[in-house]
Design a protein around this motif. Structure first.
Motif, short mmCIF file in Angstrom:
data_model
loop_
_atom_site.label_atom_id
_atom_site.label_comp_id
_atom_site.label_asym_id
_atom_site.label_seq_id
_atom_site.Cartn_x
_atom_site.Cartn_y
_atom_site.Cartn_z
N GLN A 77 -2.68 -4.61 -7.93
CA GLN A 77 -1.80 -4.33 -6.79
C GLN A 77 -0.51 -5.40 -6.81
O GLN A 77 -0.64 -6.34 -7.00
CB GLN A 77 -2.72 -4.43 -5.65
N TYR B 251 0.57 5.26 0.75
CA TYR B 251 -0.30 6.49 1.53
C TYR B 251 -1.67 5.75 1.70
O TYR B 251 -2.63 6.54 1.45
CB TYR B 251 -0.30 7.68 0.73
N GLU C 131 -3.35 3.69 -0.11
CA GLU C 131 -3.94 2.98 -1.13
C GLU C 131 -3.42 2.06 -1.45
O GLU C 131 -2.05 1.87 -1.44
CB GLU C 131 -4.30 4.12 -1.96
N PRO C 132 -3.77 1.03 -2.22
CA PRO C 132 -3.19 0.02 -2.99
C PRO C 132 -2.20 0.54 -3.94
O PRO C 132 -2.56 1.31 -4.88
CB PRO C 132 -4.28 -0.75 -3.48
N TYR C 133 -0.91 0.05 -4.01
CA TYR C 133 0.16 0.32 -4.93
C TYR C 133 0.04 -0.59 -6.03
O TYR C 133 0.43 -1.68 -5.85
CB TYR C 133 1.38 -0.23 -3.97
N TYR D 237 0.79 -1.09 0.05
CA TYR D 237 -0.03 0.26 0.06
C TYR D 237 0.94 1.17 0.02
O TYR D 237 1.90 1.06 0.45
CB TYR D 237 -0.87 -0.07 1.18
#
Length: 385
Positions: free
Chosen positions: A296, A284, A286-288, A282
């Motif tokens: 993701q 911040y 959110e999913p990276y 993740y």
């Protein structure tokens, strides 16, 4: 920590910069193109060639591996660099600290390479040391302080946008300096011209939790159970010690729910997914994701490699570098942690010299056993918790 860094710069003193903080949630309880080229390593039984095993992932390959990996320098700043294109195809990704409390990725491609990759940014001299241990070719765009001379003095084959501008192009959906991309076809043509893939390189493999290791673990537990059953009632001190060691063998490893690394320019977390057995990344909160696939990023292993870092000193003035650029000794050794299969293993890392591979060992002195698959490595300052 930012104020401490500013104070350091103002006082013009060499001091460990505050780069990243690491927090770990621990519960104690019981469209791609294959790389062209020849080479690769496998297991041989008699005269029959065994399967080709990727030394970085531990996975069996359908065909041969290329002669060497390719490492690409990829920005990781929250100013338009993320999401990046096709980093999900890298076998292992290192996240390094750089100046300004930011981080930069070094994506190591070996088993396959996508049609394109980017954005691509400048090289730090300690990125060269990483490429050396994988005997890899390196791709970057620009040079950090002392990186150009350091690269040219090394034996690392390289492509750099400051010298090979014609091999790169700019994409329209990102802004400079995070818009430089390169196609694999361009890397391949340069490699063929220079002969980078002509001679297969031997890469020391990681140790993995393979079938042989699982069998050893099963045998050790059976022996421990037998020892406890046979000697638990004994008053002999040697038997009591054997029982204690057997019980230690049967203890469940520490469990890790997540590992989080953060600084002003980096806020990431890898959370263990019990359903998949992987660590989902993740950014911040959110999913990276991979820009091209939208998926993701997930990893079988997360390694935290602690290093000692200093702010560079300008040799001509004796003052701290005005941009806070770093010096990191990638052969100094330090602490390390492995997160795999929901477990956390504490240990250390060492490296004989800059031409050798980094070796990670647990507190018993045995090499880390990784779960076969992809790995993310956080390179973090030794002075941080």
């Amino acid at each position: 920590k930012t104020e401490e860094k500013k104070k350091t710069m103002n006082e013009q003193k060499r001091k460990l910069p505050a780069i990243l903080t690491v927090s770990i949630a621990i519960v104690l309880a019981m469209g791609t193109m294959a790389l062209a080229g020849c080479g690769g390593s496998g297991t041989t039984a008699g005269d029959e060639p065994g399967p080709v095993i990727n030394p970085i992932t531990g996975n069996e390959m359908d065909g041969e591996l290329p002669a060497r990996p390719v490492v690409v320098s990829i920005p990781n700043a929250p100013d338009g660099a993320v999401p990046q294109s096709n980093i999900s195809y890298a076998d292992i990704i290192y996240e390094f600290p750089v100046e300004g409390l930011m981080t930069r990725l070094q994506a190591v491609y070996f088993s396959e390479f996508p049609d394109k990759v980017g954005p691509i940014r400048s090289v730090r001299y300690y990125f060269v040391d990483l490429a050396r241990e994988y005997k890899a070719a390196h791709v970057g765009y620009g040079w950090g302080k002392k990186a150009k001379g350091y690269m040219e003095q090394s034996d690392v084959p390289h492509i750099n946008g400051m010298q090979d501008t014609d091999l790169f192009y700019r994409v329209e959906d990102k802004t400079a300096p995070n818009d430089a991309y390169i196609d694999w076809s361009s890397i391949r043509k340069r490699a063929e011209k220079e002969g980078w893939f002509d001679e297969p390189q031997t890469i020391r493999p990681f140790k993995f939790r393979d079938d042989a290791w699982k069998a050893e673990q099963k045998k050790a537990k059976a022996q421990a159970e037998a020892t406890i059953e046979a000697k638990s009632g004994s008053e002999d001190p040697a038997d009591a010690e054997a029982v204690a060691e057997a019980k230690a063998t049967l203890e469940e490893p520490a469990k890790a729910a997540s590992v989080k690394v953060s600084s002003i320019g980096c806020n990431s977390e890898c959370r263990y997914n019990e359903e998949t057995g992987l660590y989902d990344r993740y950014w911040y909160g959110e999913p990276y994701v991979d820009k091209e696939t939208g998926e993701q990023l997930s990893f079988s292993n997360i390694i935290v490699q602690y290093v000692h870092s200093d702010t560079m000193i300008d040799s001509s003035t004796g003052l701290a570098d005005d941009k806070g650029r770093l010096e990191i000794d990638m052969a100094a050794g330090g602490d390390a942690m492995l997160f795999t299969n929901g477990e956390v293993v504490k240990g250390t890392w060492s490296r004989k010299d800059l031409g050798s591979r980094t070796i990670f060992r647990d507190e018993q002195g045995d090499q880390f056993r990784l779960t076969p698959g992809k790995t993310w490595v956080y390179v973090v300052d030794q002075g941080l918790d």
